[in-house]
Write a protein that holds these residues in place. Structure first.
Motif, PDB file in Angstrom:
ATOM      1  N   HIS A  97      35.614  58.749  24.062  1.00 17.14           N
ATOM      2  CA  HIS A  97      34.937  58.190  22.891  1.00 17.14           C
ATOM      3  C   HIS A  97      34.993  59.192  21.740  1.00 17.14           C
ATOM      4  N   TRP A  98      35.346  58.688  20.539  1.00 15.72           N
ATOM      5  CA  TRP A  98      35.488  59.578  19.383  1.00 15.72           C
ATOM      6  C   TRP A  98      34.206  60.368  19.101  1.00 15.72           C
ATOM      7  N   ALA A  99      33.031  59.788  19.383  1.00 10.95           N
ATOM      8  CA  ALA A  99      31.769  60.473  19.085  1.00 10.95           C
ATOM      9  C   ALA A  99      31.528  61.666  20.006  1.00 10.95           C
ATOM     10  N   PHE A 100      32.252  61.737  21.122  1.00 11.55           N
ATOM     11  CA  PHE A 100      32.076  62.822  22.084  1.00 11.55           C
ATOM     12  C   PHE A 100      33.259  63.792  22.086  1.00 11.55           C
ATOM     13  N   SER A 101      34.162  63.642  21.118  1.00 15.25           N
ATOM     14  CA  SER A 101      35.381  64.448  21.151  1.00 15.25           C
ATOM     15  C   SER A 101      35.103  65.940  21.000  1.00 15.25           C
ATOM     16  N   ASN A 102      34.172  66.299  20.116  1.00 14.18           N
ATOM     17  CA  ASN A 102      33.858  67.718  19.940  1.00 14.18           C
ATOM     18  C   ASN A 102      33.253  68.310  21.211  1.00 14.18           C
ATOM     19  N   GLU A 103      32.304  67.590  21.799  1.00 14.98           N
ATOM     20  CA  GLU A 103      31.679  68.074  23.028  1.00 14.98           C
ATOM     21  C   GLU A 103      32.709  68.176  24.153  1.00 14.98           C
ATOM     22  N   PHE A 104      33.589  67.189  24.228  1.00 17.96           N
ATOM     23  CA  PHE A 104      34.596  67.206  25.289  1.00 17.96           C
ATOM     24  C   PHE A 104      35.537  68.403  25.110  1.00 17.96           C
ATOM     25  N   SER A 105      35.992  68.624  23.889  1.00 18.66           N
ATOM     26  CA  SER A 105      36.920  69.740  23.638  1.00 18.66           C
ATOM     27  C   SER A 105      36.278  71.082  23.944  1.00 18.66           C
ATOM     28  N   ASN A 106      34.999  71.216  23.624  1.00 20.66           N
ATOM     29  CA  ASN A 106      34.300  72.472  23.921  1.00 20.66           C
ATOM     30  C   ASN A 106      34.099  72.662  25.419  1.00 20.66           C
TER      31      ASN A 106
ATOM     32  N   PHE B  16      35.940  71.198  27.885  1.00 26.35           N
ATOM     33  CA  PHE B  16      37.212  71.234  28.623  1.00 26.35           C
ATOM     34  C   PHE B  16      38.355  71.656  27.685  1.00 26.35           C
ATOM     35  N   PRO B  17      38.357  72.910  27.233  1.00 24.09           N
ATOM     36  CA  PRO B  17      39.395  73.349  26.282  1.00 24.09           C
ATOM     37  C   PRO B  17      40.805  73.305  26.857  1.00 24.09           C
ATOM     38  N   GLU B  18      40.919  73.278  28.183  1.00 20.26           N
ATOM     39  CA  GLU B  18      42.234  73.263  28.810  1.00 20.26           C
ATOM     40  C   GLU B  18      42.850  71.863  28.862  1.00 20.26           C
ATOM     41  N   VAL B  19      42.089  70.835  28.469  1.00 19.33           N
ATOM     42  CA  VAL B  19      42.591  69.463  28.454  1.00 19.33           C
ATOM     43  C   VAL B  19      43.068  69.131  27.046  1.00 19.33           C
ATOM     44  N   ASN B  20      44.177  68.449  26.940  1.00 17.35           N
ATOM     45  CA  ASN B  20      44.756  68.084  25.641  1.00 17.35           C
ATOM     46  C   ASN B  20      44.168  66.749  25.183  1.00 17.35           C
ATOM     47  N   LEU B  21      43.096  66.812  24.399  1.00 12.88           N
ATOM     48  CA  LEU B  21      42.440  65.594  23.933  1.00 12.88           C
ATOM     49  C   LEU B  21      43.278  64.950  22.832  1.00 12.88           C
ATOM     50  N   VAL B  22      43.593  63.675  23.004  1.00 18.16           N
ATOM     51  CA  VAL B  22      44.376  62.931  22.018  1.00 18.16           C
ATOM     52  C   VAL B  22      43.413  62.340  21.005  1.00 18.16           C
ATOM     53  N   ASP B  23      43.416  62.877  19.810  1.00 20.27           N
ATOM     54  CA  ASP B  23      42.467  62.480  18.783  1.00 20.27           C
ATOM     55  C   ASP B  23      42.684  61.021  18.386  1.00 20.27           C
ATOM     56  N   GLY B  24      41.673  60.188  18.597  1.00 23.77           N
ATOM     57  CA  GLY B  24      41.759  58.790  18.194  1.00 23.77           C
ATOM     58  C   GLY B  24      42.528  57.905  19.144  1.00 23.77           C
ATOM     59  N   GLY B  25      42.979  58.446  20.263  1.00 25.39           N
ATOM     60  CA  GLY B  25      43.803  57.664  21.174  1.00 25.39           C
ATOM     61  C   GLY B  25      43.021  56.591  21.906  1.00 25.39           C
ATOM     62  N   ILE B  26      43.681  55.469  22.220  1.00 26.91           N
ATOM     63  CA  ILE B  26      43.077  54.392  22.992  1.00 26.91           C
ATOM     64  C   ILE B  26      43.362  54.576  24.473  1.00 26.91           C
ATOM     65  N   ILE B  27      44.610  54.887  24.810  1.00 23.45           N
ATOM     66  CA  ILE B  27      45.016  54.989  26.209  1.00 23.45           C
ATOM     67  C   ILE B  27      45.902  56.210  26.394  1.00 23.45           C
ATOM     68  N   THR B  28      45.711  56.930  27.495  1.00 20.81           N
ATOM     69  CA  THR B  28      46.695  57.913  27.924  1.00 20.81           C
ATOM     70  C   THR B  28      47.111  57.578  29.356  1.00 20.81           C
ATOM     71  N   ASP B  29      48.360  57.847  29.640  1.00 22.76           N
ATOM     72  CA  ASP B  29      48.943  57.607  30.963  1.00 22.76           C
ATOM     73  C   ASP B  29      49.765  58.837  31.279  1.00 22.76           C
ATOM     74  N   ASP B  30      49.254  59.661  32.170  1.00 17.37           N
ATOM     75  CA  ASP B  30      49.923  60.924  32.486  1.00 17.37           C
ATOM     76  C   ASP B  30      50.051  61.067  34.005  1.00 17.37           C
ATOM     77  N   GLN B  31      51.166  60.592  34.532  1.00 15.94           N
ATOM     78  CA  GLN B  31      51.498  60.753  35.954  1.00 15.94           C
ATOM     79  C   GLN B  31      50.372  60.271  36.882  1.00 15.94           C
ATOM     80  N   GLY B  32      49.976  59.026  36.669  1.00 18.32           N
ATOM     81  CA  GLY B  32      48.971  58.434  37.551  1.00 18.32           C
ATOM     82  C   GLY B  32      47.541  58.741  37.199  1.00 18.32           C
ATOM     83  N   LEU B  33      47.319  59.405  36.070  1.00 17.07           N
ATOM     84  CA  LEU B  33      45.972  59.644  35.565  1.00 17.07           C
ATOM     85  C   LEU B  33      45.856  58.914  34.226  1.00 17.07           C
ATOM     86  N   TYR B  34      44.882  58.022  34.129  1.00 20.47           N
ATOM     87  CA  TYR B  34      44.716  57.195  32.936  1.00 20.47           C
ATOM     88  C   TYR B  34      43.339  57.454  32.311  1.00 20.47           C
TER      89      TYR B  34
END
Length: 326
Positions: A132-141, A143-161
């Motif tokens: 959720h866009w409203a939690f993006s700052n908290e999420f990035s702080n 889990f800095p090792e995760v590549n958060l896609v700003d504004g993204g609707i869906i990610t599909d990365d090798q069986g992780l959605y």
């Protein structure tokens, strides 16, 4: 058959449990109506037989406990409610269960801020993720090792959605239905549930709130200055001079503190102000452009479209309504 295990976490959002169950069950009905066999075996899984949600207003009865699930094709992690750190802690015992099944080949999908629980497994480290866009700052702080896609609707990365905010999870559910069945079934589901299929961004819904959960007080002053003077055309050099910080240091510290460059931050503040104008007035594009400190129409339109996913006129047509006469 594809076994869909919908995890029912403590502090789950009720709708994010019920909606995927509804969709995959309906997909079975669509397949049957087309003369095809049902595909999905949908089960609710939890740490206990009964999970009470939203202060006891709802009660979910699970089909299986965690240790009763031997094999499953997909684990769905619904959105969490309330304080994210507390919600993850309440579900700490589900983390090794998720990891174990992923190691066995099970695909994992998180809905909205269910990404906090999925990221806590470590499975998203170095991978792309939406939330959720409203939690993006908290999420990035968190889990800095995760590549958060700003504004993204869906990610599909090798069986992780993962999916974006709130009702964006419907787009991920449709994506999974199409992957497991076919395009025709996904389109039928989209029409039945009145979902805009293939929506790729939640940018048009995003409200920009500058990242100020950091300890660099000088950078907070710079942020406040930009937010209070968005009507002006301000260069990075001017900011550096005004706050007696070298440009190189300003840019480095600003990016570290806010996850935006100075220029990106200025653009997002200006676009947020322009959005408010388009929502509340019939000002033309040039009037709004000048109000937020732009003088180049092409540049303004380009920045606005990049940040919101819509052109200025599309945005106004979407959100502005003429006031009704008394």
């Amino acid at each position: 058959m594809k076994t869909i295990s919908i995890l029912v976490p403590e502090s789950a959002v009720m709708e994010a449990v019920a909606d995927p169950r509804y969709l995959f069950t309906a997909a079975n009905q669509f397949l049957q109506a087309a003369g095809r066999p049902e595909l999905f075996n949908v089960q609710l899984v939890g740490q206990t037989r009964e999970i009470r949600l939203h202060g006891g207003a709802f009660s979910v009865h699970t089909d299986k406990l965690l240790d009763e699930v031997t094999d499953t094709d997909l684990i769905l992690i619904p959105a969490l409610f309330g304080d994210m750190q507390r919600a993850v802690e309440l579900n700490r015992d589900t983390i090794p269960w998720i990891v174990k099944h992923h190691q066995k080949g099970t695909e994992i999908a998180s809905l909205c801020v269910g990404a906090f629980l999925l990221a806590s497994t470590g499975l998203l480290d170095g991978r792309q993720c939406s939330t959720h866009w409203a939690f993006s700052n908290e999420f990035s702080n968190t889990f800095p090792e995760v590549n958060l896609v700003d504004g993204g609707i869906i990610t599909d990365d090798q069986g992780l959605y993962t999916s974006g905010g709130a009702n964006s999870y419907w787009n991920l559910l449709l994506y999974l239905v199409e992957k497991y069945t076919d395009r025709d079934t996904a389109i039928l589901a989209a029409k039945y549930f009145a979902i805009d299929i293939d929506r790729e961004s939640q940018a048009a819904f995003t409200i920009f709130n500058g990242q100020k959960d950091h300890n660099d007080e000088e950078i907070k002053q710079v942020q406040d200055f930009l937010e209070n003077n968005y009507q002006e055309k301000i260069s990075v050099d001017q900011l550096a001079d005004q706050f007696a910080i070298s440009r190189r240091s300003l840019e480095r510290r600003f990016k570290k503190a806010t996850n935006n460059t100075v220029v990106e931050y200025m653009q997002r503040v200006k676009v947020e102000a322009a959005k408010r104008d388009f929502e509340k007035s019939r000002k033309n594009i040039n009037e709004v452009m000048y109000d937020v400190g732009y003088t180049d129409s092409k540049s303004f339109r380009s920045v606005f479209k990049r940040i919101t996913g819509l052109t200025p006129i599309e945005y106004r047509n979407k959100y502005y309504r003429e006031p009704e006469l008394a």
